[in-house]
Scaffold this active site. Structure first.
Site, PDB file in Angstrom:
ATOM      1  N   ARG A 143       0.853  -1.183   0.000  1.00 40.73           N
ATOM      2  CA  ARG A 143       0.000   0.000   0.000  1.00 40.73           C
ATOM      3  C   ARG A 143       0.894   1.240   0.000  1.00 40.73           C
ATOM      4  O   ARG A 143       2.046   1.191   0.440  1.00 40.73           O
ATOM      5  CB  ARG A 143      -0.891   0.026   1.244  1.00 40.73           C
ATOM      6  CG  ARG A 143      -1.794  -1.190   1.400  1.00 40.73           C
ATOM      7  CD  ARG A 143      -2.566  -1.122   2.708  1.00 40.73           C
ATOM      8  NE  ARG A 143      -3.456  -2.259   2.885  1.00 40.73           N
ATOM      9  CZ  ARG A 143      -3.128  -3.390   3.510  1.00 40.73           C
ATOM     10  NH1 ARG A 143      -1.908  -3.519   4.027  1.00 40.73           N
ATOM     11  NH2 ARG A 143      -3.992  -4.383   3.626  1.00 40.73           N
ATOM     12  N   LYS A 167      -1.961  -2.404   7.770  1.00 38.42           N
ATOM     13  CA  LYS A 167      -3.149  -1.974   8.497  1.00 38.42           C
ATOM     14  C   LYS A 167      -3.204  -2.645   9.860  1.00 38.42           C
ATOM     15  O   LYS A 167      -2.839  -3.808  10.017  1.00 38.42           O
ATOM     16  CB  LYS A 167      -4.411  -2.332   7.694  1.00 38.42           C
ATOM     17  CG  LYS A 167      -4.650  -1.421   6.508  1.00 38.42           C
ATOM     18  CD  LYS A 167      -5.993  -1.722   5.863  1.00 38.42           C
ATOM     19  CE  LYS A 167      -6.301  -0.725   4.759  1.00 38.42           C
ATOM     20  NZ  LYS A 167      -7.620  -1.005   4.117  1.00 38.42           N
ATOM     21  N   HIS A 240      -2.093   2.872  -5.895  1.00 41.16           N
ATOM     22  CA  HIS A 240      -2.759   1.599  -5.605  1.00 41.16           C
ATOM     23  C   HIS A 240      -2.848   0.706  -6.845  1.00 41.16           C
ATOM     24  O   HIS A 240      -2.999  -0.510  -6.719  1.00 41.16           O
ATOM     25  CB  HIS A 240      -4.153   1.859  -5.044  1.00 41.16           C
ATOM     26  CG  HIS A 240      -4.554   0.892  -3.979  1.00 41.16           C
ATOM     27  ND1 HIS A 240      -3.866   0.747  -2.788  1.00 41.16           N
ATOM     28  CD2 HIS A 240      -5.566  -0.023  -3.921  1.00 41.16           C
ATOM     29  CE1 HIS A 240      -4.446  -0.186  -2.046  1.00 41.16           C
ATOM     30  NE2 HIS A 240      -5.467  -0.669  -2.717  1.00 41.16           N
ATOM     31  N   ARG A 243      -0.333  -1.998  -6.789  1.00 42.86           N
ATOM     32  CA  ARG A 243      -0.734  -3.108  -5.910  1.00 42.86           C
ATOM     33  C   ARG A 243      -1.704  -4.037  -6.647  1.00 42.86           C
ATOM     34  O   ARG A 243      -1.572  -5.264  -6.581  1.00 42.86           O
ATOM     35  CB  ARG A 243      -1.376  -2.531  -4.650  1.00 42.86           C
ATOM     36  CG  ARG A 243      -1.855  -3.545  -3.621  1.00 42.86           C
ATOM     37  CD  ARG A 243      -2.256  -2.786  -2.358  1.00 42.86           C
ATOM     38  NE  ARG A 243      -3.018  -3.574  -1.405  1.00 42.86           N
ATOM     39  CZ  ARG A 243      -2.477  -4.354  -0.478  1.00 42.86           C
ATOM     40  NH1 ARG A 243      -1.157  -4.482  -0.408  1.00 42.86           N
ATOM     41  NH2 ARG A 243      -3.235  -5.007   0.388  1.00 42.86           N
ATOM     42  N   HIS A 266      -3.947  -8.999   3.464  1.00 49.56           N
ATOM     43  CA  HIS A 266      -5.399  -8.962   3.643  1.00 49.56           C
ATOM     44  C   HIS A 266      -5.804  -9.834   4.829  1.00 49.56           C
ATOM     45  O   HIS A 266      -5.337 -10.965   4.964  1.00 49.56           O
ATOM     46  CB  HIS A 266      -6.118  -9.486   2.391  1.00 49.56           C
ATOM     47  CG  HIS A 266      -6.102  -8.528   1.243  1.00 49.56           C
ATOM     48  ND1 HIS A 266      -6.300  -8.916  -0.072  1.00 49.56           N
ATOM     49  CD2 HIS A 266      -5.905  -7.178   1.206  1.00 49.56           C
ATOM     50  CE1 HIS A 266      -6.240  -7.858  -0.854  1.00 49.56           C
ATOM     51  NE2 HIS A 266      -5.993  -6.800  -0.111  1.00 49.56           N
ATOM     52  N   TYR A 275      -9.381 -10.454  -7.226  1.00 49.88           N
ATOM     53  CA  TYR A 275      -8.381 -10.538  -8.283  1.00 49.88           C
ATOM     54  C   TYR A 275      -8.593 -11.743  -9.184  1.00 49.88           C
ATOM     55  O   TYR A 275      -8.126 -11.748 -10.321  1.00 49.88           O
ATOM     56  CB  TYR A 275      -6.973 -10.547  -7.676  1.00 49.88           C
ATOM     57  CG  TYR A 275      -6.654  -9.252  -6.989  1.00 49.88           C
ATOM     58  CD1 TYR A 275      -6.412  -8.100  -7.726  1.00 49.88           C
ATOM     59  CD2 TYR A 275      -6.651  -9.141  -5.603  1.00 49.88           C
ATOM     60  CE1 TYR A 275      -6.154  -6.881  -7.111  1.00 49.88           C
ATOM     61  CE2 TYR A 275      -6.395  -7.929  -4.974  1.00 49.88           C
ATOM     62  CZ  TYR A 275      -6.145  -6.811  -5.731  1.00 49.88           C
ATOM     63  OH  TYR A 275      -5.900  -5.609  -5.117  1.00 49.88           O
TER      64      TYR A 275
END
Length: 298
Positions: A143, A167, A240, A243, A266, A275
């Protein structure tokens, strides 16, 4: 702002480890909700008030994703109050999200990525930095915030690894490919020279701006847009997009979806599975262009 909301935000920061940017979004959502209630005690609100608030956002033209994020924030607040604040019932449990079609991520094909990176052909500080920045973004799938937070000591050149903070302050290891490693090595020489010329203290962040300060996410966005325009690329891309391109390329090459999930950091496999849809859409377009009966128009 209500003291109970402030306590919830403090909990998210200290216990859940949410970023300052995410906390601002949560605070904005809860402030809007509190204002909408017009004097109704937030802990006394019912499900119909939450639905009415969601309806007001729709009437303002907010996207379904924005409305659902606000609903998620509100539900999180009431779960917190149920657990720590003695709330007897949770009105958020009765409110469902808006139905929405998830847009497919925008990514670059290999030739588009090559066009963008190869258009940076200078030898100065900014050219070396931008080339290294793009190579690292594409090599790691990080990110933008993870790249701006990357430190020199987190890079292990001999092993081709970087430790990044994602995150929720979760640390993970990403891979630094050969081209990215070479670009970074070239850039770091000019980075050192730039800081020395500016007589600036080295703060340890890997990517810096022309003034020697740590590169920000907004600064990165401006770099990507500037380089996109200079390369004559028509497709709109952002940090992004690198990514998305990283993940789409792995899935297209047959990588296990759970491995891709781990690389992207994730928490949920459902986030990564988008994806697989991107790859199927790519295959469909190839089919329609190449197969004799691929298109309806003849």
């Amino acid at each position: 702002m209500d003291k109970r909301i402030e306590e919830y935000l403090s909990y998210l920061e200290s216990v859940r480890g949410l970023s300052e940017r995410t906390l601002r979004v949560y605070a904005d959502d809860l402030e809007r909700y509190e204002a909408f209630l017009q004097g109704i005690d937030i802990d006394a609100a019912q499900a119909h008030e939450i639905r009415a608030f969601a309806g007001s956002l729709v009437m303002e033209g907010k996207a379904s994703s924005s409305v659902n994020r606000a609903l998620s924030t509100i539900r999180g607040y009431y779960r917190y109050r149920m657990r720590f604040g003695g709330l007897k019932s949770d009105p958020g449990r009765e409110v469902e999200n808006l139905t929405m079609t998830r847009p497919l991520p925008k990514f670059m094909f290999e030739d588009e990525m090559a066009q963008l990176i190869e258009s940076i052909d200078g030898t100065g500080f900014m050219d070396a930095r931008d080339r290294a920045l793009f190579e690292v973004l594409y090599s790691t799938g990080c990110r933008a915030s993870e790249i701006t937070g990357m430190t020199l000591e987190s890079i292990d050149f001999p092993r081709g690894l970087i430790r990044v903070l994602g995150k929720g302050s979760k640390e993970r290891v990403v891979f630094l490919g050969k081209m990215a490693s070479t670009a970074m090595a070239n850039y770091l020489v000019l980075r050192s020279m730039r800081l020395s010329r500016l007589k600036a203290e080295d703060h340890g962040r890997a990517f810096i701006n022309t003034k020697g300060s740590p590169l920000t996410v907004r600064g990165m966005e401006k770099i990507v847009e500037k380089r996109r325009a200079a390369s004559n690329m028509r497709k709109v891309v952002s940090p992004h997009s690198f990514r998305h391109s990283f993940a789409t390329g792995l899935v297209a090459a047959g990588a296990d979806i759970r491995v891709v999930q781990e690389m992207l950091g994730h928490s949920s496999i459902s986030t990564t599975q988008v994806y697989t849809h991107v790859d199927m859409e790519h295959l469909r377009k190839v089919y329609e262009l190449a197969h004799p009966h691929g298109t309806k128009e003849r």
